[in-house]
Scaffold this motif. Structure first.
Motif, PDB file in Angstrom:
ATOM      1  N   LEU A 100       0.861  -1.286   0.230  1.00  0.00           N
ATOM      2  CA  LEU A 100       0.041  -0.016  -0.009  1.00  0.00           C
ATOM      3  C   LEU A 100       0.818   1.444   0.117  1.00  0.00           C
ATOM      4  CD1 LEU A 100      -3.014   0.691   0.266  1.00  0.00           C
ATOM      5  CD2 LEU A 100      -2.654   0.503   2.745  1.00  0.00           C
ATOM      6  N   ALA A 101       0.583   2.104  -0.845  1.00  0.00           N
ATOM      7  CA  ALA A 101       1.244   3.404  -1.047  1.00  0.00           C
ATOM      8  C   ALA A 101       0.520   4.511  -0.216  1.00  0.00           C
ATOM      9  CB  ALA A 101       1.685   3.848  -2.364  1.00  0.00           C
ATOM     10  N   LEU A 102       0.906   5.095   0.651  1.00  0.00           N
ATOM     11  CA  LEU A 102       0.180   5.999   1.637  1.00  0.00           C
ATOM     12  C   LEU A 102       0.764   7.527   1.429  1.00  0.00           C
ATOM     13  CD1 LEU A 102       0.043   3.745   4.683  1.00  0.00           C
ATOM     14  CD2 LEU A 102      -2.020   4.307   3.177  1.00  0.00           C
ATOM     15  N   ALA A 103      -0.183   8.509   1.553  1.00  0.00           N
ATOM     16  CA  ALA A 103       0.414  10.053   1.480  1.00  0.00           C
ATOM     17  C   ALA A 103       0.697  10.226   2.918  1.00  0.00           C
ATOM     18  CB  ALA A 103      -0.861  10.709   0.885  1.00  0.00           C
ATOM     19  N   VAL A 131      -3.059   5.809  -1.585  1.00  0.00           N
ATOM     20  CA  VAL A 131      -2.891   6.247  -2.940  1.00  0.00           C
ATOM     21  C   VAL A 131      -2.261   5.384  -3.921  1.00  0.00           C
ATOM     22  CG1 VAL A 131      -2.817   8.685  -2.120  1.00  0.00           C
ATOM     23  CG2 VAL A 131      -0.762   7.220  -2.571  1.00  0.00           C
ATOM     24  N   GLY A 132      -2.063   4.069  -3.510  1.00  0.00           N
ATOM     25  CA  GLY A 132      -1.484   3.142  -4.538  1.00  0.00           C
ATOM     26  C   GLY A 132      -1.370   1.764  -3.990  1.00  0.00           C
ATOM     27  N   THR A 133      -1.441   0.739  -4.644  1.00  0.00           N
ATOM     28  CA  THR A 133      -1.425  -0.605  -4.329  1.00  0.00           C
ATOM     29  C   THR A 133      -0.943  -1.460  -5.317  1.00  0.00           C
ATOM     30  OG1 THR A 133      -2.979  -2.363  -3.357  1.00  0.00           O
ATOM     31  CG2 THR A 133      -3.843  -1.068  -4.974  1.00  0.00           C
ATOM     32  N   LEU A 134      -0.525  -2.581  -4.988  1.00  0.00           N
ATOM     33  CA  LEU A 134      -0.039  -3.839  -5.776  1.00  0.00           C
ATOM     34  C   LEU A 134      -0.165  -5.257  -4.969  1.00  0.00           C
ATOM     35  CD1 LEU A 134       2.796  -3.815  -7.928  1.00  0.00           C
ATOM     36  CD2 LEU A 134       2.761  -5.352  -6.172  1.00  0.00           C
ATOM     37  N   ARG A 135      -0.460  -6.492  -5.638  1.00  0.00           N
ATOM     38  CA  ARG A 135      -0.466  -7.505  -4.972  1.00  0.00           C
ATOM     39  C   ARG A 135       0.365  -8.433  -5.912  1.00  0.00           C
ATOM     40  NH1 ARG A 135      -6.334 -10.438  -6.510  1.00  0.00           N
ATOM     41  NH2 ARG A 135      -5.880 -11.169  -8.556  1.00  0.00           N
ATOM     42  N   LEU A 136       0.856  -9.619  -5.022  1.00  0.00           N
ATOM     43  CA  LEU A 136       1.754 -10.561  -5.791  1.00  0.00           C
ATOM     44  C   LEU A 136       1.247 -11.799  -5.185  1.00  0.00           C
ATOM     45  CD1 LEU A 136       4.548 -11.637  -6.927  1.00  0.00           C
ATOM     46  CD2 LEU A 136       5.575 -11.392  -4.597  1.00  0.00           C
ATOM     47  N   LYS A 176       6.645   8.019  -9.474  1.00  0.00           N
ATOM     48  CA  LYS A 176       7.322   6.538  -9.455  1.00  0.00           C
ATOM     49  C   LYS A 176       6.746   5.948  -8.343  1.00  0.00           C
ATOM     50  CE  LYS A 176      11.660   8.364 -11.378  1.00  0.00           C
ATOM     51  NZ  LYS A 176      11.379   7.867 -12.724  1.00  0.00           N
ATOM     52  N   ILE A 177       5.673   6.146  -7.782  1.00  0.00           N
ATOM     53  CA  ILE A 177       4.969   5.114  -6.978  1.00  0.00           C
ATOM     54  C   ILE A 177       4.614   3.703  -7.499  1.00  0.00           C
ATOM     55  CG2 ILE A 177       2.747   4.693  -5.435  1.00  0.00           C
ATOM     56  CD1 ILE A 177       2.590   7.947  -5.534  1.00  0.00           C
ATOM     57  N   GLY A 178       4.362   3.769  -8.717  1.00  0.00           N
ATOM     58  CA  GLY A 178       4.351   2.337  -9.374  1.00  0.00           C
ATOM     59  C   GLY A 178       5.683   1.420  -9.144  1.00  0.00           C
ATOM     60  N   SER A 179       6.399   2.332  -9.810  1.00  0.00           N
ATOM     61  CA  SER A 179       7.987   1.770  -9.507  1.00  0.00           C
ATOM     62  C   SER A 179       8.406   1.137  -8.340  1.00  0.00           C
ATOM     63  CB  SER A 179       9.178   2.521 -10.279  1.00  0.00           C
ATOM     64  OG  SER A 179       8.818   2.957 -11.394  1.00  0.00           O
ATOM     65  N   ARG A 180       7.858   2.054  -7.263  1.00  0.00           N
ATOM     66  CA  ARG A 180       8.303   1.505  -6.062  1.00  0.00           C
ATOM     67  C   ARG A 180       7.528   0.285  -5.434  1.00  0.00           C
ATOM     68  NH1 ARG A 180       7.735   6.718  -2.348  1.00  0.00           N
ATOM     69  NH2 ARG A 180       8.518   5.203  -0.885  1.00  0.00           N
ATOM     70  N   LEU A 207       6.295  -1.777  -7.267  1.00  0.00           N
ATOM     71  CA  LEU A 207       6.886  -2.984  -8.189  1.00  0.00           C
ATOM     72  C   LEU A 207       8.241  -3.513  -7.600  1.00  0.00           C
ATOM     73  CD1 LEU A 207       6.201  -4.729 -10.685  1.00  0.00           C
ATOM     74  CD2 LEU A 207       7.526  -2.931 -12.210  1.00  0.00           C
ATOM     75  N   HIS A 208       9.012  -2.665  -7.340  1.00  0.00           N
ATOM     76  CA  HIS A 208      10.236  -2.824  -6.468  1.00  0.00           C
ATOM     77  C   HIS A 208      10.118  -3.972  -5.293  1.00  0.00           C
ATOM     78  CE1 HIS A 208      14.398  -2.861  -4.910  1.00  0.00           C
ATOM     79  NE2 HIS A 208      13.847  -2.314  -3.707  1.00  0.00           N
ATOM     80  N   HIS A 209       8.954  -3.433  -4.490  1.00  0.00           N
ATOM     81  CA  HIS A 209       8.799  -4.147  -3.319  1.00  0.00           C
ATOM     82  C   HIS A 209       8.335  -5.652  -3.628  1.00  0.00           C
ATOM     83  CE1 HIS A 209       9.251  -1.227   0.043  1.00  0.00           C
ATOM     84  NE2 HIS A 209       8.881  -0.224  -0.836  1.00  0.00           N
ATOM     85  N   ALA A 210       7.383  -5.686  -4.772  1.00  0.00           N
ATOM     86  CA  ALA A 210       7.176  -7.085  -5.242  1.00  0.00           C
ATOM     87  C   ALA A 210       7.965  -7.716  -5.679  1.00  0.00           C
ATOM     88  CB  ALA A 210       6.076  -7.003  -5.908  1.00  0.00           C
ATOM     89  N   ILE A 211       9.112  -7.215  -6.359  1.00  0.00           N
ATOM     90  CA  ILE A 211      10.333  -8.108  -6.846  1.00  0.00           C
ATOM     91  C   ILE A 211      11.107  -8.482  -5.785  1.00  0.00           C
ATOM     92  CG2 ILE A 211      12.336  -7.945  -8.439  1.00  0.00           C
ATOM     93  CD1 ILE A 211      10.447  -6.214 -10.270  1.00  0.00           C
ATOM     94  N   ALA A 212      11.342  -7.733  -4.860  1.00  0.00           N
ATOM     95  CA  ALA A 212      12.120  -7.773  -3.759  1.00  0.00           C
ATOM     96  C   ALA A 212      11.764  -9.026  -2.781  1.00  0.00           C
ATOM     97  CB  ALA A 212      12.310  -6.748  -2.847  1.00  0.00           C
ATOM     98  N   ALA A 213      10.236  -9.104  -2.485  1.00  0.00           N
ATOM     99  CA  ALA A 213       9.737 -10.057  -1.816  1.00  0.00           C
ATOM    100  C   ALA A 213       9.708 -11.529  -2.570  1.00  0.00           C
ATOM    101  CB  ALA A 213       8.360  -9.658  -1.411  1.00  0.00           C
ATOM    102  N   ALA A 214       9.608 -11.374  -3.940  1.00  0.00           N
ATOM    103  CA  ALA A 214       9.693 -12.816  -4.628  1.00  0.00           C
ATOM    104  C   ALA A 214      11.096 -13.173  -4.772  1.00  0.00           C
ATOM    105  CB  ALA A 214       9.337 -12.406  -5.871  1.00  0.00           C
TER     106      ALA A 214
END
Length: 149
Positions: A49-52, A58-63, A82-86, A88-95
């Motif tokens: 979750l991206a938080l202001a 303000v943003g989200t992603l799932r893996l 660059k919220i989407g890039s950040r 995505l980076h978290h998901a890749i690092a977790a994988a």
């Protein structure tokens, strides 16, 4: 520009915030049917979750356990930061931390150029998902020597 914080989220605890962002982007903005957006897989996924600064989501992603990255959404007012890039980076690092060899996603056709600099390559023809053209993209992961031991 406000400072955005990214944190791992829990589906049970953060469901309302995760759903709010996804509803705004996918259901309202892109007209994805709610039954397709909420596919029953969220309880098994890792979420970010991206938080202001005011803690507004303000943003989200799932893996998913399958290695599929998806449901990346950033509210329109926060795009271009660059919220989407950040996320995505978290998901890749977790994988990578889980020792997975690859991750994949179904990119909206118009968004493929966003994923390419992050190491994703197109591996399918164009197909339709929720009425939107997509292509499957794959990224092979690099594990550290310590993890490979």
């Amino acid at each position: 520009m406000s400072r955005i914080r990214i944190r791992e989220a829990s589906w049970p605890a953060d469901r309302e915030a995760l759903e709010a962002v996804r509803c705004e982007v996918f259901i309202k903005e892109q007209n994805v049917p709610r039954t397709l957006e909420f596919d029953g897989l969220d309880a098994t996924a890792l979420h970010w979750l991206a938080l202001a600064e005011d803690h507004e989501p303000v943003g989200t992603l799932r893996l998913l356990p399958s290695g599929q990255i998806g449901r990346m959404a950033v509210l329109p007012a926060y795009r271009g930061r660059k919220i989407g890039s950040r996320l995505l980076h978290h998901a890749i690092a977790a994988a990578e931390a889980h020792g997975w060899h690859e991750v994949w996603l179904n990119a909206q056709h118009t968004r493929r150029s966003f994923y390419a600099p992050h190491g994703f390559i197109v591996i399918s023809d164009v197909f339709e998902d929720a009425g939107i053209p997509h292509q499957r993209m794959l990224r092979r992961l690099h594990r550290s020597m310590a993890m490979a031991s």
